[in-house]
Design a protein around this motif. Structure first.
Motif, mmCIF file in Angstrom:
data_model
loop_
_atom_site.group_PDB
_atom_site.id
_atom_site.type_symbol
_atom_site.label_atom_id
_atom_site.label_comp_id
_atom_site.label_asym_id
_atom_site.label_seq_id
_atom_site.Cartn_x
_atom_site.Cartn_y
_atom_site.Cartn_z
ATOM 1 N N ALA A 294 1.051 -1.247 0.008
ATOM 2 C CA ALA A 294 -0.099 -0.004 0.063
ATOM 3 C C ALA A 294 0.956 1.158 -0.018
ATOM 4 N N ASP A 295 0.376 2.508 -0.710
ATOM 5 C CA ASP A 295 0.985 3.529 -0.734
ATOM 6 C C ASP A 295 2.345 3.463 -1.478
ATOM 7 N N GLN A 296 2.812 2.420 -2.290
ATOM 8 C CA GLN A 296 3.959 2.603 -2.852
ATOM 9 C C GLN A 296 3.619 2.462 -4.536
ATOM 10 N N GLY A 297 4.432 2.832 -5.373
ATOM 11 C CA GLY A 297 4.278 2.883 -6.661
ATOM 12 C C GLY A 297 4.249 1.456 -7.194
ATOM 13 N N ILE A 298 4.020 1.430 -8.410
ATOM 14 C CA ILE A 298 4.145 -0.006 -9.263
ATOM 15 C C ILE A 298 5.639 -0.166 -9.479
ATOM 16 N N GLY A 299 5.696 -1.586 -9.154
ATOM 17 C CA GLY A 299 7.212 -1.635 -9.213
ATOM 18 C C GLY A 299 7.518 -3.117 -8.817
ATOM 19 N N GLN A 300 8.695 -3.563 -8.808
ATOM 20 C CA GLN A 300 9.049 -4.991 -8.373
ATOM 21 C C GLN A 300 9.432 -5.012 -6.989
ATOM 22 N N TYR A 301 9.199 -6.018 -6.199
ATOM 23 C CA TYR A 301 9.459 -6.116 -4.800
ATOM 24 C C TYR A 301 10.066 -7.497 -4.496
#
Length: 161
Positions: A48-55
């Protein structure tokens, strides 16, 4: 809720903390590796509250809670969440019991009986996945298929072989 769009966020790595989760025998280690592979292969996962990306997700245990340590692929911290496993314990226990019944039935039961047991197994798996999504609601967005794969991994972490 995150959708399964090509640009959606996803997990690209999942690791287990050997100190708090520990290692197991070869069969359980194989099942853990398969569960992690399946999760990484196809998922939609966005803190939540994070941009689209890889984790990258590092799982550990702390005081009977599962720690979701979410980082960027290069290891920079994003957020960590503690998840009480208490709401999942009964479902995981029931899931293992019905899996045992399923594997026993494969040897001797009729196809109708095997199918009925498998439907029950899938129902419990779905229930556990929904609880997992609810417990992580507002913290991590994921689609239902990802929740199922993550629930599978949590079950494998509890498997004694």
């Amino acid at each position: 809720m995150v959708t399964d769009a090509p640009s959606a966020s996803k997990l690209v790595a999942v690791t287990l903390d050997e100190e708090s989760i520990g290692r197991s025998g070869p069969d359980i280690e194989h099942e853990r590796a398969v569960a992690i592979y399946d999760l990484i292969e196809e998922n939609v996962f966005q803190p939540a509250d994070q941009g689209i990306g890889q984790y990258a997700l590092h799982l550990s245990m702390s005081e009977n809670r599962l720690v979701f340590d979410i980082r960027t692929p290069d290891g920079a911290p994003v957020v960590a969440h503690l998840l009480s496993l208490s709401p999942l314990r009964k479902i995981v226990r029931d899931y293992f019991m019905i899996c045992d019944s399923y594997y026993a039935a494969i040897r001797t039961a009729t196809p109708d009986r095997i199918e009925a047991i498998d439907m029950g197994r899938r129902g419990l798996h779905d229930e556990g996945s929904k609880i997992l999504q609810e417990r992580l609601g507002g913290k991590v967005d994921m689609d239902f298929a990802t929740a199922r794969r993550l629930f599978t991994l949590i079950c494998v972490l509890h498997w004694k072989g």
